[in-house]
Enzyme design. Structure first.
Site, PDB file in Angstrom:
ATOM      1  N   ASP A  36       0.784  -0.942  -0.139  1.00 32.34           N
ATOM      2  CA  ASP A  36       0.158  -0.124   0.143  1.00 32.34           C
ATOM      3  C   ASP A  36       0.842   1.114  -0.093  1.00 32.34           C
ATOM      4  O   ASP A  36       2.135   1.287   0.309  1.00 32.34           O
ATOM      5  CB  ASP A  36      -0.938  -0.018   1.513  1.00 32.34           C
ATOM      6  CG  ASP A  36      -1.812   1.197   1.502  1.00 32.34           C
ATOM      7  OD1 ASP A  36      -2.219   1.471   0.719  1.00 32.34           O
ATOM      8  OD2 ASP A  36      -1.824   1.786   2.467  1.00 32.34           O
ATOM      9  N   ASP A  74      -0.440   5.065   0.912  1.00 26.81           N
ATOM     10  CA  ASP A  74      -0.546   6.230   1.724  1.00 26.81           C
ATOM     11  C   ASP A  74      -0.748   5.381   3.021  1.00 26.81           C
ATOM     12  O   ASP A  74      -1.589   4.519   3.341  1.00 26.81           O
ATOM     13  CB  ASP A  74      -1.829   7.101   1.457  1.00 26.81           C
ATOM     14  CG  ASP A  74      -1.625   7.663  -0.020  1.00 26.81           C
ATOM     15  OD1 ASP A  74      -0.448   7.964  -0.211  1.00 26.81           O
ATOM     16  OD2 ASP A  74      -2.408   7.485  -0.361  1.00 26.81           O
TER      17      ASP A  74
HETATM   18 MG   LIG Z   1      -3.318   3.215   3.464  1.00 29.47          MG
END
Ligand SMILES: [Mg+2]
Ligand SMILES: [Zn+2]
Length: 199
Positions: free
Chosen positions: A9, A11
């Site tokens: 992932d 962010d």
């Molecule tokens: Mg995230």
């Protein structure tokens, strides 16, 4: 033999979230000068590469559908993140994003927790999903991992009671929880060595 991937992932996992004082929330960076690496981000990716993983960043970017983020802005943030990693001697192999949001267009198959980003990468690169890992700070990452058939690590420093409440609401239990990327790498490394995980 098919290669293994680490689906990472963006962010809140590779880069830190940004505090939006106007709305009182943590949000994704929208400008390059807002990008800051999460602790251990570069050594995490390098460790995965040493273990033989193809590193694919998979990220929901609904701001594109909502009109709060443009593609050039997203490209600039991604470029800054890549630049910061490069200055620490690290990189990803590929970044894939979902530009959709269900309130702003038809439902898609790529917005996590849907597995579309992972499945398309696996099809394009011939990846072995069952031997791959997904690493993220959200239950949507765990959901995408489960739907695609990969292992998963939830990286979070939430208190257990907060986490348990979120998991109960979401109905999606993470396989393994790690407090940071360094611990996540240790878990994946141990699993590769054939030792079972601590949770
Ligand atoms: Mg995230
Ligand atoms: Zn999508």
């Amino acid at each position: 033999m098919k290669r293994r991937a680490a689906f990472v992932d963006r962010d809140g996992t590779l880069n830190q979230m940004v505090y939006d004082a106007d709305h009182g929330i943590l949000d994704s960076p929208r400008r390059p000068n807002q990008v800051a690496l999460a602790p251990h981000a570069a050594s995490f990716l390098n460790g995965l590469r040493e273990l033989g993983f193809v590193i694919i960043v998979v990220t929901n970017q609904p701001g594109l559908a909502k009109g709060t983020l443009t593609t050039p802005e997203l490209d600039a943030v991604n470029a800054r993140l890549a630049e910061l990693l490069a200055s620490d001697g690290s990189r990803w192999d590929e970044l894939r994003y979902c530009p959709h949001h269900p309130d702003f267009g038809p439902a898609c198959e790529c917005r996590k927790p849907k597995p579309g980003l992972l499945l398309s990468a696996a099809a394009d690169h011939g990846l072995d999903l069952a031997r791959s890992w997904t690493i993220g700070d959200g239950l949507v990452d765990v959901g995408a991992a489960r739907a695609a058939g990969t292992r998963s690590v939830l990286v979070t420093s939430l208190k257990l009671e907060v986490l348990e409440r979120a998991i109960a609401l979401d109905g999606c239990t993470p396989e393994v929880i790690a407090p940071d990327l360094s611990a996540a790498l240790d878990i994946i490394r141990r699993e590769r060595a054939g030792v079972s995980s601590p949770i």
